[in-house]
Design a protein around this motif. Structure first.
Motif, PDB file in Angstrom:
ATOM      1  N   PRO A 162       0.831  -1.208   0.000  1.00  0.00           N
ATOM      2  CA  PRO A 162       0.000   0.000   0.000  1.00  0.00           C
ATOM      3  C   PRO A 162       0.866   1.260   0.000  1.00  0.00           C
ATOM      4  O   PRO A 162       1.949   1.270   0.597  1.00  0.00           O
ATOM      5  CB  PRO A 162      -0.758  -0.100   1.324  1.00  0.00           C
ATOM      6  CG  PRO A 162      -0.625  -1.497   1.754  1.00  0.00           C
ATOM      7  CD  PRO A 162       0.591  -2.062   1.149  1.00  0.00           C
ATOM      8  N   GLU A 163       0.360   2.289  -0.652  1.00  0.00           N
ATOM      9  CA  GLU A 163       1.179   3.509  -0.811  1.00  0.00           C
ATOM     10  C   GLU A 163       1.428   4.239   0.499  1.00  0.00           C
ATOM     11  O   GLU A 163       2.433   4.915   0.650  1.00  0.00           O
ATOM     12  CB  GLU A 163       0.503   4.446  -1.807  1.00  0.00           C
ATOM     13  CG  GLU A 163       0.875   4.097  -3.235  1.00  0.00           C
ATOM     14  CD  GLU A 163       0.274   5.045  -4.241  1.00  0.00           C
ATOM     15  OE1 GLU A 163      -0.136   6.151  -3.845  1.00  0.00           O
ATOM     16  OE2 GLU A 163       0.208   4.652  -5.415  1.00  0.00           O
ATOM     17  N   MET A 221       2.181   3.069   3.295  1.00  0.00           N
ATOM     18  CA  MET A 221       2.972   2.269   4.244  1.00  0.00           C
ATOM     19  C   MET A 221       3.927   3.150   5.063  1.00  0.00           C
ATOM     20  O   MET A 221       4.040   2.991   6.273  1.00  0.00           O
ATOM     21  CB  MET A 221       3.754   1.203   3.464  1.00  0.00           C
ATOM     22  CG  MET A 221       4.491   0.214   4.322  1.00  0.00           C
ATOM     23  SD  MET A 221       3.428  -0.677   5.450  1.00  0.00           S
ATOM     24  CE  MET A 221       2.878  -1.991   4.399  1.00  0.00           C
ATOM     25  N   GLU A 222       4.620   4.069   4.372  1.00  0.00           N
ATOM     26  CA  GLU A 222       5.568   4.948   5.072  1.00  0.00           C
ATOM     27  C   GLU A 222       4.861   5.724   6.187  1.00  0.00           C
ATOM     28  O   GLU A 222       5.347   5.781   7.317  1.00  0.00           O
ATOM     29  CB  GLU A 222       6.231   5.935   4.105  1.00  0.00           C
ATOM     30  CG  GLU A 222       7.354   5.341   3.281  1.00  0.00           C
ATOM     31  CD  GLU A 222       6.853   4.712   1.990  1.00  0.00           C
ATOM     32  OE1 GLU A 222       5.638   4.418   1.895  1.00  0.00           O
ATOM     33  OE2 GLU A 222       7.679   4.495   1.083  1.00  0.00           O
ATOM     34  N   ASN A 223       3.696   6.298   5.832  1.00  0.00           N
ATOM     35  CA  ASN A 223       2.964   7.088   6.835  1.00  0.00           C
ATOM     36  C   ASN A 223       2.542   6.222   8.018  1.00  0.00           C
ATOM     37  O   ASN A 223       2.656   6.632   9.167  1.00  0.00           O
ATOM     38  CB  ASN A 223       1.712   7.712   6.212  1.00  0.00           C
ATOM     39  CG  ASN A 223       2.090   8.791   5.231  1.00  0.00           C
ATOM     40  OD1 ASN A 223       3.179   9.353   5.318  1.00  0.00           O
ATOM     41  ND2 ASN A 223       1.207   9.062   4.283  1.00  0.00           N
ATOM     42  N   LEU A 224       2.062   5.020   7.677  1.00  0.00           N
ATOM     43  CA  LEU A 224       1.613   4.112   8.736  1.00  0.00           C
ATOM     44  C   LEU A 224       2.743   3.815   9.710  1.00  0.00           C
ATOM     45  O   LEU A 224       2.553   3.840  10.927  1.00  0.00           O
ATOM     46  CB  LEU A 224       1.133   2.800   8.124  1.00  0.00           C
ATOM     47  CG  LEU A 224      -0.276   2.789   7.548  1.00  0.00           C
ATOM     48  CD1 LEU A 224      -0.542   1.499   6.809  1.00  0.00           C
ATOM     49  CD2 LEU A 224      -1.288   2.965   8.685  1.00  0.00           C
ATOM     50  N   VAL A 225       3.922   3.512   9.149  1.00  0.00           N
ATOM     51  CA  VAL A 225       5.067   3.162  10.005  1.00  0.00           C
ATOM     52  C   VAL A 225       5.534   4.397  10.781  1.00  0.00           C
ATOM     53  O   VAL A 225       5.678   4.360  12.005  1.00  0.00           O
ATOM     54  CB  VAL A 225       6.233   2.575   9.178  1.00  0.00           C
ATOM     55  CG1 VAL A 225       7.462   2.366  10.040  1.00  0.00           C
ATOM     56  CG2 VAL A 225       5.818   1.266   8.523  1.00  0.00           C
ATOM     57  N   MET A 226       5.729   5.495  10.048  1.00  0.00           N
ATOM     58  CA  MET A 226       6.314   6.672  10.677  1.00  0.00           C
ATOM     59  C   MET A 226       5.415   7.246  11.784  1.00  0.00           C
ATOM     60  O   MET A 226       5.905   7.840  12.733  1.00  0.00           O
ATOM     61  CB  MET A 226       6.628   7.763   9.630  1.00  0.00           C
ATOM     62  CG  MET A 226       7.676   7.350   8.615  1.00  0.00           C
ATOM     63  SD  MET A 226       9.171   6.623   9.306  1.00  0.00           S
ATOM     64  CE  MET A 226      10.019   8.075   9.903  1.00  0.00           C
ATOM     65  N   SER A 240       3.672   5.398  13.713  1.00  0.00           N
ATOM     66  CA  SER A 240       3.623   4.474  14.861  1.00  0.00           C
ATOM     67  C   SER A 240       4.943   4.377  15.618  1.00  0.00           C
ATOM     68  O   SER A 240       5.037   3.628  16.571  1.00  0.00           O
ATOM     69  CB  SER A 240       3.235   3.062  14.422  1.00  0.00           C
ATOM     70  OG  SER A 240       2.485   3.068  13.286  1.00  0.00           O
TER      71      SER A 240
END
Lengths: 179, 192
Positions: free
Chosen positions: A59-60, A62-67, A69
């Motif tokens: 998913p595009e 992904m970076e936002n999700l990780v960063m 959290s």
């Protein structure tokens, strides 16, 4: 060539590490042996299918999700200083507790056992400071619980030994008097 | 390339947490695909990928620069996948469901066969025991070398080689089984 040798060479063929003469004898064997022929073609086909399996796009966001959290300041100097302070605080708490206990304890002969245990614990803390720091991770409550936990284990074990010794001496002493 | 990874790790450890995003962008596809081969569905694969990155970030100070960063993060990935599977004991979802749905919409026969093959191989991989599947996926799907796998899984080279050989044979047998079942099923369907 026997089929067992052919089977090993098939693996080298798939790895691309087979030498020219082995390759010729393998392909020669495969032409003659029906079983190996079937095994070889299925094997090559399976690997080919795996190698060409469709790669999925993650998913595009992904970076936002990780960063969003992770704790971006986890490794900042401020956090490090805080963690060192907490680790030192835990050590000092244990040492002070020990001193107080030793000073007021009446079980003189057990002091040495207690001191030895404490030295071991403090030694462990100092040696494993980096791991402990990342484990503590800025959590004051965790330090408190850990410190109290270690202290109560130390005291608990000492008291158990004391009670056991008093009990044994008492029994032993009674027997001596009778004799 | 790897020096860059180490530099980014260093920057993170010096307090610049935002640099970690570069590593996420670089490895998300690899991790997501490995996770997908283990979990069998996209939602779980996404959760696993996210978890792996969080775990990696939180233990960045334990990363040993002696090894490649890619090996290290793939080790976290495979360990996490195996661990999750053990804990949840979730049956791997058959990967062919969504491929099958799509294949009915096309009439081109070779495209159909192609998709059938893809579904069969996905099913065959899913039915392999974990220790073989991880090797097949890392070597043949993610193109890792024997050395990289040995480093990632902390297994001696000979063991990697032996397990991969055995895994390939099992995969071949599984593919045969899947196809045999499918032929039986089609024959049954045609009879009625």
């Amino acid at each position: 060539m026997d089929c067992q040798k052919a089977s090993i060479l098939m693996m080298e063929y798939i790895d691309g590490t087979i030498n020219e003469s082995d390759k010729i004898s393998l392909l020669g064997h495969i032409e003659e042996c029906e079983d190996c022929n079937e095994e070889f073609s299925l094997l090559v086909e399976s690997i080919d299918l795996v190698e060409n399996m469709e790669e999925l796009e993650p998913p595009e966001d992904m970076e936002n999700l990780v960063m969003s959290s992770i704790d971006l300041n986890r490794y900042s100097i401020k956090t490090k200083v805080w963690n060192i302070t907490l680790a030192l605080f835990a050590t000092i708490t244990i040492m002070m507790g020990t001193t107080a206990y030793v000073a007021y304890s009446k079980l003189g002969f057990l002091k040495e056992v207690f001191i030895a245990l404490t030295i071991k614990v403090v030694n462990f803390i100092v040696l494993n400071l980096p791991q402990l720091m990342s484990f503590i991770d800025g959590n004051l409550l965790l330090v408190f619980i850990l410190g109290m936990g270690i202290l109560s284990i130390l005291m608990g074990s000492t008291i158990t030994i004391a009670v056991a010794e008093v009990y044994i001496i008492k029994k032993f002493g009674l027997k001596l008097r009778r004799g | 390339m790897n020096e860059q990874d180490i530099d980014i790790v260093k920057r993170c450890l010096e307090g610049d947490g935002n640099s970690f995003e570069i590593l996420v962008t670089k490895y998300k596809k690899k991790i997501y695909n490995i996770a997908y081969r283990f979990t069998g569905n996209k939602d779980d694969a996404m959760d696993v990928t996210q978890e792996v990155f969080i775990k990696a970030y939180n233990s960045l100070n334990q990363y040993d620069p002696k090894y490649k960063f890619s090996s290290w993060i793939l080790k976290i990935t495979t360990n996490y996948c195996l661990d999750q599977k053990k804990r949840k004991k979730v049956e791997t979802v058959e990967l062919n469901t969504e491929l099958d749905n799509r294949s009915t919409t096309t009439s081109a026969e070779n495209l159909y066969i192609h998709k059938e093959n893809k579904a069969a191989i996905a099913k065959a991989i899913a039915s392999l025991p974990d220790k073989y599947r991880v090797l097949i996926v890392l070597y043949h799907n993610q193109n890792l070398s024997y050395n990289e796998i040995s480093e990632t899984l902390k297994l001696p080279l000979t063991k990697v080689k032996n397990r991969l050989y055995r895994g390939r044979k099992m995969l071949k047998e599984e593919l045969e089984n899947v196809r045999r079942e499918e032929t039986k099923w089609t024959a049954k369907k045609l009879r009625y």
